[in-house]
Scaffold this motif. Structure first.
Motif: not given
Length: 432
Positions: A356-371, A374-384
């Protein structure tokens, strides 16, 4: 991370930084898709991103609907490790929410790919190549001569989409919602963008990482889409049967002297407002992790830790837990997504008000990226602290925000946003 059905071989290079840059340049010239994860030598108790370069697409999942189902299907097939990102707006697949603002960079909602080549770097000079023929890849990189830099960095006016007056009015309205008991914290963000942007993505990343090296730095490029990230924040890490989240709430600038720097760090550590903000999100994250963890195993490992970054001190808490038996990787992510540090609390109502208040669709911003290994472990950041670029649309954007609570002063929150944007604005004002 050892890949399945490919060869793995160790090599040595005396100048590992130069070799990594050359490998990046080689990937940038010869492949449509690659992704770098860069921990920048941060050696904290809880670790940072491993230094890995994933090159080429063997297989991929790219989706705009039923994204978690698509990801679940993809990770359940045999794979050699996956790299990619999730956008913030996947919230709409988890809760009955919408995203009504304009989407300017038009990223897919989710993209993960299985690479053809993975190079893992070590600061000692050792590095490992996983590929069908590691020696061939090594020779190709060593023999590669990077073209003379014709780095493009052309922007028309960089527009701030929320004025100071609009920001102050929005914060006052958000505080009204807090007074009414609607929410008790909301992460409110403002965006900056440029149309007709013509940039050299790799060069921009190298400049950004030089200006602001961080523990969860990322460069992603696939087709027309690029993410250039100096993220200091971890969203979620899985190692065996343990998950770990490190929400970041509380910011103050760095000092111009050692004495002033220590004073500012102590000021952040002792700020009732910043501690309260952090505590609210710690409680939210504990609740999120409890959905995936065995009863009684969720604990706070580090409360209100103050960590130093190139331009700011940040207050970071660490929460961990032991996973339930037979819980799926995707369910673990969904149970905590999107990260509470970028929403507020209660999470669902906060996300409704964000739209309601923000003026943009966040999309990838404040999403997450990483890897995902193969064994199911993972590490994801915060896309800021990240730039998002659509080469076809020639649209570049980034955003910053702060947590609004009952005690927030609108002018101070606005200044905190500008502090967080400072290094990005400095970067984007340079002629590379």
């Amino acid at each position: 991370m050892n890949l399945i059905n490919v060869k793995s071989q160790d090599f040595y290079c005396q100048d590992i930084i130069s070799f990594r840059k050359k490998a990046l340049q080689w990937a940038d010239i010869h492949y449509d898709t690659y992704m770098l994860l860069n921990g920048n030598g941060y050696d904290s108790l809880y670790g940072s991103f491993p230094d890995m370069l994933a090159i080429g697409r063997k297989n991929e999942v790219k989706a705009n609907q039923y994204c978690f189902d698509e990801l679940e299907s993809f990770v359940n097939k045999p794979h050699n490790g996956l790299f990619g990102f999730l956008t913030y707006d996947l919230k709409n697949e988890i809760e009955k929410l919408t995203s009504l603002n304009e989407d300017v960079v038009k990223f897919p909602a989710l993209h993960f790919f299985e690479p053809q080549v993975v190079i893992r770097f070590d600061k000692s000079g050792l590095f490992n190549i996983n590929a069908e023929s590691p020696v061939d890849i090594y020779n190709l990189i060593i023999e590669f001569e990077a073209p003379v830099s014709k780095a493009k960095f052309n922007l028309n006016q960089l527009i701030q989409h929320t004025s100071q007056e609009e920001y102050i009015e929005d914060v006052r309205n958000i505080i009204n919602h807090i007074e009414d008991g609607d929410i008790y914290e909301l992460n409110y963000c403002i965006s900056f963008s440029s149309k007709e942007a013509d940039i050299d993505v790799l060069n921009l990343y190298l400049k950004l990482n030089e200006l602001a090296p961080t523990p969860f730095s990322t460069l992603y490029k696939s087709g027309i889409h690029s993410i250039i990230s100096a993220s200091p924040e971890r969203f979620l890490k899985k190692t065996g049967h343990t998950i770990l989240s490190q929400p970041m709430k509380g910011t103050i600038g760095r000092g111009t002297s050692k004495t002033e720097d220590i004073e500012l760090a102590n000021k952040l550590r002792n700020s009732e407002k910043e501690v309260a903000e952090n505590m609210m999100i710690v409680d939210l994250v504990r609740n999120d992790l409890a959905k995936s963890c065995k009863a009684g195993t969720v604990r706070v490992d580090d409360l209100f830790g103050v960590y130093q970054f190139p331009t700011v001190h940040q207050m970071i808490s660490t929460i961990s837990g032991k996973l339930k038996e037979e819980i799926s990787l995707v369910e673990i992510i969904k149970n905590a997504y999107p990260m509470g540090s970028m929403t507020g609390a209660p999470k669902i109502r906060a996300m409704e008000l964000i739209d309601q208040f923000e003026k943009f669709k966040r999309g990838p911003f404040s999403g997450a990226a990483g890897y995902i290994a193969a064994n199911g472990d993972f590490d994801l950041n915060v896309l800021i602290r990240s730039v998002f670029y659509n080469k076809e649309e020639k649209h570049l954007t980034f955003a910053v925000g702060s947590a609004i609570t009952y005690d927030s002063a609108a002018e101070q929150e606005y200044n905190e946003c500008l502090l967080k944007a400072e290094f990005m604005l400095k970067l984007l004002s340079q002629k590379l």
